[in-house]
Design an enzyme around this catalytic site. Sequence first.
Site, short mmCIF file in Angstrom:
data_model
loop_
_atom_site.label_atom_id
_atom_site.label_comp_id
_atom_site.label_asym_id
_atom_site.label_seq_id
_atom_site.Cartn_x
_atom_site.Cartn_y
_atom_site.Cartn_z
N PHE A 1 0.81 -1.22 0.00
CA PHE A 1 0.00 0.00 0.00
C PHE A 1 0.85 1.28 0.00
CE2 PHE A 1 -2.39 2.76 3.27
CZ PHE A 1 -2.95 3.57 2.29
N ASP B 1 10.69 -6.53 -3.24
CA ASP B 1 9.45 -6.97 -2.58
C ASP B 1 9.31 -8.48 -2.76
OD1 ASP B 1 6.52 -5.30 -1.84
OD2 ASP B 1 6.53 -7.50 -2.06
N ALA C 1 9.04 -2.47 3.70
CA ALA C 1 8.62 -3.89 3.74
C ALA C 1 8.37 -4.32 5.18
CB ALA C 1 9.70 -4.77 3.11
N THR D 1 5.92 3.20 12.83
CA THR D 1 4.50 3.43 13.08
C THR D 1 4.27 4.06 14.45
OG1 THR D 1 2.43 2.23 13.52
CG2 THR D 1 4.45 1.00 13.85
N GLU E 1 2.21 3.01 16.39
CA GLU E 1 1.83 1.92 17.31
C GLU E 1 2.95 1.56 18.28
OE1 GLU E 1 -0.42 -1.38 15.98
OE2 GLU E 1 -1.48 -0.22 14.46
N SER F 1 3.20 -4.47 16.74
CA SER F 1 3.85 -3.23 17.20
C SER F 1 5.16 -3.54 17.93
CB SER F 1 2.91 -2.38 18.06
OG SER F 1 2.38 -3.12 19.12
N LYS G 1 7.79 -3.97 15.30
CA LYS G 1 8.18 -2.68 14.72
C LYS G 1 9.06 -1.91 15.73
CE LYS G 1 7.04 -1.02 11.28
NZ LYS G 1 7.65 -1.07 9.92
N TYR H 1 -15.29 -3.92 15.50
CA TYR H 1 -14.77 -4.56 16.72
C TYR H 1 -15.29 -3.83 17.96
CZ TYR H 1 -11.21 -6.66 13.59
OH TYR H 1 -10.55 -7.33 12.59
N ARG I 1 -10.91 -7.00 19.16
CA ARG I 1 -9.52 -7.44 18.95
C ARG I 1 -8.86 -7.64 20.31
NH1 ARG I 1 -6.05 -3.35 15.33
NH2 ARG I 1 -6.78 -4.62 13.59
N HIS J 1 -6.71 -4.64 22.15
CA HIS J 1 -7.05 -3.55 21.22
C HIS J 1 -6.62 -2.17 21.74
CE1 HIS J 1 -10.43 -2.15 18.24
NE2 HIS J 1 -9.25 -1.61 17.98
P1 NAD Z 1 1.40 -3.62 3.28
O1 NAD Z 1 1.13 -4.84 4.10
O2 NAD Z 1 0.33 -3.06 2.41
O3 NAD Z 1 2.66 -3.90 2.33
C1 NAD Z 1 3.80 -4.56 2.78
C2 NAD Z 1 4.66 -4.92 1.55
O4 NAD Z 1 5.86 -5.53 2.03
C3 NAD Z 1 3.98 -5.93 0.61
O5 NAD Z 1 4.19 -5.56 -0.73
C4 NAD Z 1 4.73 -7.24 0.91
O6 NAD Z 1 4.81 -8.11 -0.22
C5 NAD Z 1 6.11 -6.72 1.31
N1 NAD Z 1 6.83 -7.65 2.15
C6 NAD Z 1 6.36 -8.27 3.27
N2 NAD Z 1 7.32 -9.08 3.77
C7 NAD Z 1 8.41 -8.94 2.97
C8 NAD Z 1 9.73 -9.49 2.98
N3 NAD Z 1 10.11 -10.38 3.91
N4 NAD Z 1 10.59 -9.12 2.02
C9 NAD Z 1 10.22 -8.24 1.06
N5 NAD Z 1 9.01 -7.69 0.98
C10 NAD Z 1 8.10 -8.04 1.94
O7 NAD Z 1 1.94 -2.54 4.30
P2 NAD Z 1 1.71 -0.95 4.32
O8 NAD Z 1 0.42 -0.66 4.98
O9 NAD Z 1 2.00 -0.42 2.99
O10 NAD Z 1 2.87 -0.52 5.32
C11 NAD Z 1 4.17 -0.19 4.84
C12 NAD Z 1 5.05 0.18 6.02
O11 NAD Z 1 4.50 1.31 6.68
C13 NAD Z 1 5.17 -0.91 7.08
O12 NAD Z 1 6.49 -0.92 7.55
C14 NAD Z 1 4.19 -0.47 8.18
O13 NAD Z 1 4.63 -0.94 9.43
C15 NAD Z 1 4.31 1.03 8.07
N6 NAD Z 1 3.12 1.82 8.47
C16 NAD Z 1 1.89 1.53 7.95
C17 NAD Z 1 0.80 2.34 8.27
C18 NAD Z 1 -0.58 2.09 7.70
O14 NAD Z 1 -1.54 2.76 8.09
N7 NAD Z 1 -0.75 1.17 6.75
C19 NAD Z 1 0.98 3.42 9.13
C20 NAD Z 1 2.25 3.68 9.67
C21 NAD Z 1 3.31 2.87 9.30
O1 DAU Z 2 -1.32 3.42 13.34
C1 DAU Z 2 -0.60 2.89 12.27
C2 DAU Z 2 -1.02 1.45 12.02
O2 DAU Z 2 -2.30 1.51 11.43
C3 DAU Z 2 -0.04 0.71 11.12
O3 DAU Z 2 1.19 0.59 11.78
C4 DAU Z 2 -0.57 -0.67 10.74
O4 DAU Z 2 0.29 -1.30 9.83
C5 DAU Z 2 -1.94 -0.49 10.11
O5 DAU Z 2 -2.50 -1.75 9.80
C6 DAU Z 2 -2.87 0.28 11.05
O6 DAU Z 2 -3.17 -0.51 12.23
P1 DAU Z 2 -4.66 -0.54 12.86
O7 DAU Z 2 -4.77 -1.76 13.67
O8 DAU Z 2 -5.00 0.74 13.49
O9 DAU Z 2 -5.52 -0.66 11.48
P2 DAU Z 2 -6.78 -1.56 11.07
O10 DAU Z 2 -7.23 -1.04 9.75
O11 DAU Z 2 -6.49 -3.00 11.19
O12 DAU Z 2 -7.85 -1.19 12.17
C7 DAU Z 2 -8.26 0.16 12.39
C8 DAU Z 2 -9.28 0.15 13.51
O13 DAU Z 2 -10.47 -0.47 13.05
C9 DAU Z 2 -8.83 -0.62 14.73
O14 DAU Z 2 -9.31 0.05 15.89
C10 DAU Z 2 -9.54 -1.97 14.59
C11 DAU Z 2 -10.81 -1.61 13.86
N1 DAU Z 2 -11.34 -2.65 12.95
C12 DAU Z 2 -10.50 -3.18 12.01
C13 DAU Z 2 -10.95 -4.14 11.14
C14 DAU Z 2 -10.02 -4.75 10.12
C15 DAU Z 2 -12.67 -3.02 13.01
O15 DAU Z 2 -13.45 -2.51 13.84
N2 DAU Z 2 -13.13 -3.97 12.14
C16 DAU Z 2 -12.31 -4.56 11.21
O16 DAU Z 2 -12.80 -5.46 10.46
#
Ligand code: NAD
Ligand code: DAU
Length: 339
Positions: free
Chosen positions: A11, A33, A82, A125, A127, A154, A157, A210, A276, A279
């Site tokens: 993403f 990746d 990653a 993150t 988290e 978390s 991370k 949740y 969760r 949570h």
């Molecule tokens: P994501 O799960 O959408 O993507 C992760 C990517 O990493 C995927 O393309 C996967 O194939 C690749 N990957 C996983 N394991 C691997 C490995 N061993 N070697 C190579 N590639 C690998 O994650 P995202 O939501 O895009 O998050 C990206 C980064 O940002 C992460 O480090 C996450 O902790 C951090 N982050 C995410 C959020 C969020 O809201 N999504 C917020 C803050 C920080």
């Molecule tokens: O804060 C940054 C983090 O945000 C990143 O580090 C993580 O990679 C990313 O996945 C995200 O974590 P969250 O646990 O906050 O995200 P998620 O989308 O899984 O859940 C957001 C909130 O919604 C959380 O309070 C749980 C709730 N939830 C989630 C799902 C999937 C629900 O109520 N129902 C659901 O089905």
Amino acid sequence: MTIIVTGGAGFIGGNFIHYHLKKHPEDRVVCIDKLTYAGNLSTLVPVMDNPNFRFCKLDICDREGVFKVFEEEKPDTVINFAAESHVDRSIDNPGIFLQTNIIGTATMMDSCRAFGNIRYHQVSTDEVYGDLPLDRPDLFFTEETPIHTSSPYSSSKAGADLLVQAYHRTYGLPVTISRCSNNYGPYHFPEKLIPLMIANCLNDKPLPVYGEGKNVRDWLYVEDHCKAIDLIVRKGRIGEVYNVGGHNEMANIDIVKLIIKELGKSEDLITYVTDRKGHDLRYAIDPTKIHQELGWLPETKFADGIKKTIQWYLDHREWWEEIISGEYQHYYEKMYGNR
Ligand code: NAD
Ligand code: DAU
């Protein structure tokens, strides 16, 4: 400049690659990746033919493979996105989170050391700070907030962040860390709250909230996160941590109701399910440091960003329908079947 971006089929990494190649077309971007369940090559289709882009299907824990890419590309900078990123999956199976998020981070930094002390940025993150109480809206995470984690995700991370700081102090590796709040936007894997609710709404499926849906997250449009990382990599102070977030706190249930309203569906789709484990209650970032030092501020208001995001999912049904038609079905059944 040549940049290695790990996790670019995911993403945020995918959004970053699109952003970077547009903003800095003179740079070469090399994506590493593994293409786990969360990686989608279709996310990178728009850049695959760009001569300044290369994709390497590789595990960041594969030391030999990673060293070979460094030898071939001689990168100036590495940005490590990653990771195993989904909290629910980490509760189910922590092992792979420790492997990728900790060992993978060490492997990338070892390569940076081996090839001339290369500039390294860790995408972390909010988290890692644990959570804040729901009844103290005056409290925010600053860079000085102690690490205090809740889930295996978390914790892994946080372990990675500590290693990054250790490589800086012990070996002098030029590192920075960004700790961002929840992102939303295009190419978001539909296991996460916002894309899951959009996809389920569009398919008239129950919307699993949740607990009571009162947990609060601080949502940031993904492009604003990409801009912050670009700034930190170019102008951030070496050895520093930067919090990234937009003062945009919302309770989960309000997000779900907003999506229902935008899509013209019924609130009867809402289904409250078992909470969760462990949570986290509330996340809220204080972004003062990145604002004062680097001039960063979020540019996309949530009201606009969520509309753009919903429209993207309407316009790109093939992207997410392909995902939810495969292995995802088994995941969904396991995660939500008896909840
Ligand atoms: P994501 O799960 O959408 O993507 C992760 C990517 O990493 C995927 O393309 C996967 O194939 C690749 N990957 C996983 N394991 C691997 C490995 N061993 N070697 C190579 N590639 C690998 O994650 P995202 O939501 O895009 O998050 C990206 C980064 O940002 C992460 O480090 C996450 O902790 C951090 N982050 C995410 C959020 C969020 O809201 N999504 C917020 C803050 C920080
Ligand atoms: O804060 C940054 C983090 O945000 C990143 O580090 C993580 O990679 C990313 O996945 C995200 O974590 P969250 O646990 O906050 O995200 P998620 O989308 O899984 O859940 C957001 C909130 O919604 C959380 O309070 C749980 C709730 N939830 C989630 C799902 C999937 C629900 O109520 N129902 C659901 O089905």
